[in-house]
Design an enzyme around this catalytic site. Sequence first.
Site, PDB file in Angstrom:
ATOM      1  N   HIS A 306       0.857  -1.190   0.000  1.00  0.00           N
ATOM      2  CA  HIS A 306       0.000   0.000   0.000  1.00  0.00           C
ATOM      3  C   HIS A 306       0.891   1.238   0.000  1.00  0.00           C
ATOM      4  CE1 HIS A 306      -2.304   3.077   2.504  1.00  0.00           C
ATOM      5  NE2 HIS A 306      -3.057   2.917   1.447  1.00  0.00           N
ATOM      6  N   ASN A 307       0.511   2.246  -0.794  1.00  0.00           N
ATOM      7  CA  ASN A 307       1.305   3.486  -0.861  1.00  0.00           C
ATOM      8  C   ASN A 307       2.800   3.169  -0.927  1.00  0.00           C
ATOM      9  OD1 ASN A 307      -1.076   4.835  -0.700  1.00  0.00           O
ATOM     10  ND2 ASN A 307      -0.760   5.700   1.324  1.00  0.00           N
ATOM     11  N   GLU A 336       1.545   0.079  -5.529  1.00  0.00           N
ATOM     12  CA  GLU A 336       0.555   1.135  -5.762  1.00  0.00           C
ATOM     13  C   GLU A 336       1.219   2.421  -6.229  1.00  0.00           C
ATOM     14  OE1 GLU A 336      -3.109   3.422  -3.481  1.00  0.00           O
ATOM     15  OE2 GLU A 336      -1.643   2.332  -2.291  1.00  0.00           O
ATOM     16  N   ASP A 338       0.040   6.386  -6.778  1.00  0.00           N
ATOM     17  CA  ASP A 338      -0.935   7.464  -6.619  1.00  0.00           C
ATOM     18  C   ASP A 338      -0.530   8.566  -7.584  1.00  0.00           C
ATOM     19  OD1 ASP A 338      -3.080   7.610  -4.996  1.00  0.00           O
ATOM     20  OD2 ASP A 338      -1.950   7.914  -3.151  1.00  0.00           O
ATOM     21  N   HIS A 351       1.279  11.102  -2.034  1.00  0.00           N
ATOM     22  CA  HIS A 351       0.029  10.916  -1.312  1.00  0.00           C
ATOM     23  C   HIS A 351      -0.721  12.244  -1.363  1.00  0.00           C
ATOM     24  CE1 HIS A 351      -2.626   8.576   0.950  1.00  0.00           C
ATOM     25  NE2 HIS A 351      -2.347   9.012   2.154  1.00  0.00           N
ATOM     26  N   GLU A 385      -3.833   4.618  -8.921  1.00  0.00           N
ATOM     27  CA  GLU A 385      -4.893   5.516  -8.482  1.00  0.00           C
ATOM     28  C   GLU A 385      -4.700   6.799  -9.272  1.00  0.00           C
ATOM     29  OE1 GLU A 385      -6.221   7.491  -4.413  1.00  0.00           O
ATOM     30  OE2 GLU A 385      -5.923   5.335  -4.262  1.00  0.00           O
TER      31      GLU A 385
END
Length: 754
Positions: A306-307, A336, A338, A351, A385
């Site tokens: 995650h992230n 991931e 973003d 983020h 994302e």
Amino acid sequence: MASTEGGLRIRGDDNLQSMLVGTVMRKIKSRTWKKQRYFKLQDDCMTIWYKSKKAGNAHSTFSVGDVEAIREGHQSEVLLSIAEEFPADRCFTLVFRGRRGNLDLVAESAEEAQSWVTGMKKLIENLENMGEREKLDQWIGDWFKKADKNNDGRMNFKEVQDLLKMMNVDMNEHHAHRLFTMADKSCSGTLEDDEFVLFYKMLTQRDDVLRVFQEFSADGQKLSQSDLEDFLREEQLEGGDTQQQAKQLIEQYEPSDAAKLLNAMTFDGFLMYLGSAEGSIFNPQRRGVFQDMSQPLCHYFISSSHNTYLMEDQLRGQSSVEGYIRALSRGCRCVELDCWDGANGEPIVYHGHTFTSKILFKDVVQAVGNYAFKVSDYPLILSIENHCSVDQQRVMAQHLNHILGDKLLKSTLDGQAPIGLPSPEDLKGKILLKAKKIGGLEESLNGLAEDSLTGEVTDEDEVTEIDEDNLNRLSRRVKKSKQRLSKELSDCVVYCKSVHFSSFKHSRIHSKFYEVASFTESKARKHLREAGAEFVRHNARHLTRVYPSGFRTDSSNFSPQEMWNAGCQIVALNFQTAGEGMDLNDGLFGQNGGCGYVLKPGLMTDAEKRFDPETPQTQDDHKPVVLTIQVISGQQLPKVNIKEDSIVDPLVRVEIHGVPMDQAKQETRYIENNGFNPVWYDTLRFTIHTPELAMVRFVVEDYDKASKNDFVGQYTLSLGCMQQGYRHIHLLSRDGTSIPPSSLFVHVRITHLE
């Protein structure tokens, strides 16, 4: 001792000779922090020592064993930032195990850089090829050096007493002096090389192992081949040809040639075997890829981050390409990104709406291209994302195509409309994009995909999810907004189309196999509670991603186990945060070659089974087992308190992580003031209803009656990977790195509940 062996190995090696002399190099921390340091290999050929040219006596050291990899050239963000100032052939990076930062260095010349790179690689290879006996000698040699304060090559009784404290041993002076006198064969009042080895052996005498040895030895002196076969069959429950196995173990671990001639094993050999990979709790046959890799992608748990770009917390942490390299080096198979609009038309990764630093999308893709298949050949999923404008989405698509080339999966494997997900085996060497897509897979294949640039927004955006989880705290956002999608980026999405999740009933009727829903941990928990069997059934056909709540701003992790219980495949964790969550992740994915894919149990992939993790006892073929663990002893546990005279009071906790019915933990007593060789002989018993999903975590803590116990070490593995009988557990640090020779000695039995 070990250092003299090291000396023999380096004669005639120019690189190691020049490392022993030492070199001035620049240590680089940023574009502005570039300082000269003097680096030197110590005589033990195991330690690198370095210090500032100016400072007084202050110096630092690190062990060759701490170095995981060496990267040549501009292969770190720091060195890339100074690429114009220093040529690549003078630069290299030492990458450490665990979560320790890299060491970026610039040598004075290309020759010196090459000398250090080649020398370090040789030292690491040498360490990896060491046998158990050599490792032990090395360990003893290290202690000798630490204790020999005045460097005269011998140790007086005062130095020995100080050493015992360092080693976590609380021994009364009389007993220590008796051992010292017995080891001092030359009666010189000091211990020299061989005398210290003898002292160490007396200190580490394993009475617990001796008891087992004598129980199976016909004459109390040795194990004949037949004695050893009995032990392997009756105690270790080894299947297969125990005769052949006994022969091999004698050949491999018996140090005495005389015993080998008799086809026998002495106590020393027995101890070596029990301390080896074969004697460890983890079944070596499960170490490599042993599972069927030809089932659909949704039949596997997938190691997921995650992230991935964050190195610290979610609000102010540093974003770094290094986050991707580290996750991929640990076998992660879903990372991931973003993505947001950046300056000069270049998309960035960070983020959103926080103070975390920003990195270029193309730099991330470059790192992914370089490291995607270094540890595992099986497919890598990029979870995108997407917050970018259409123009910058086109740039993203260009970078993906240009940098990844053939590795990027652009169409179905055979160009035909498939009816289900392909397997990890089918997708070897391929990178898949998980993102929003215009229309479906069928339209893309028939060339019917409209040229429209508009696609429905999914509820995957984490900002929206924070709103969902906290309706009372934040106003609910209307989510009917549309996002414009670039056709170029949409075309890069094949088997992993991100979609909004409505309900299990809706997806059973309408969802396509290539559609992936994402849930926050709390949303997933709600579905689990309300419709566990439906969730498991959904995950038998679809991929599901679960990620931490947006309120975990400290980058903490939830327990992935509860999501695995529902068959969720992509359970995304903050890889940068050590603790129980990552221990379980490392434990599950430590098997099957560390390839990042572990086959789900059959009861989760067979839709007819209707498995519900909340009520496993209702399964037709419900076969609970009893796990009995006798925690016998501990060996050389690390000191957790820096205070010199503090000694560990260890206790062992065994935790079962699995379906809710199986969640359990039990502890041994604590042993006062003995981290060196505590003995418990405490028996812990657990009933496990769904053994296929159970993970076992061993935690050693330093008992403290006034405050929270301190963590000492842990080891986590899947119940299915456990070997039975007398086994050693080689403990890991909080970071998941090994801390030899710290271990636990246990006896394991798994029996079916009648």
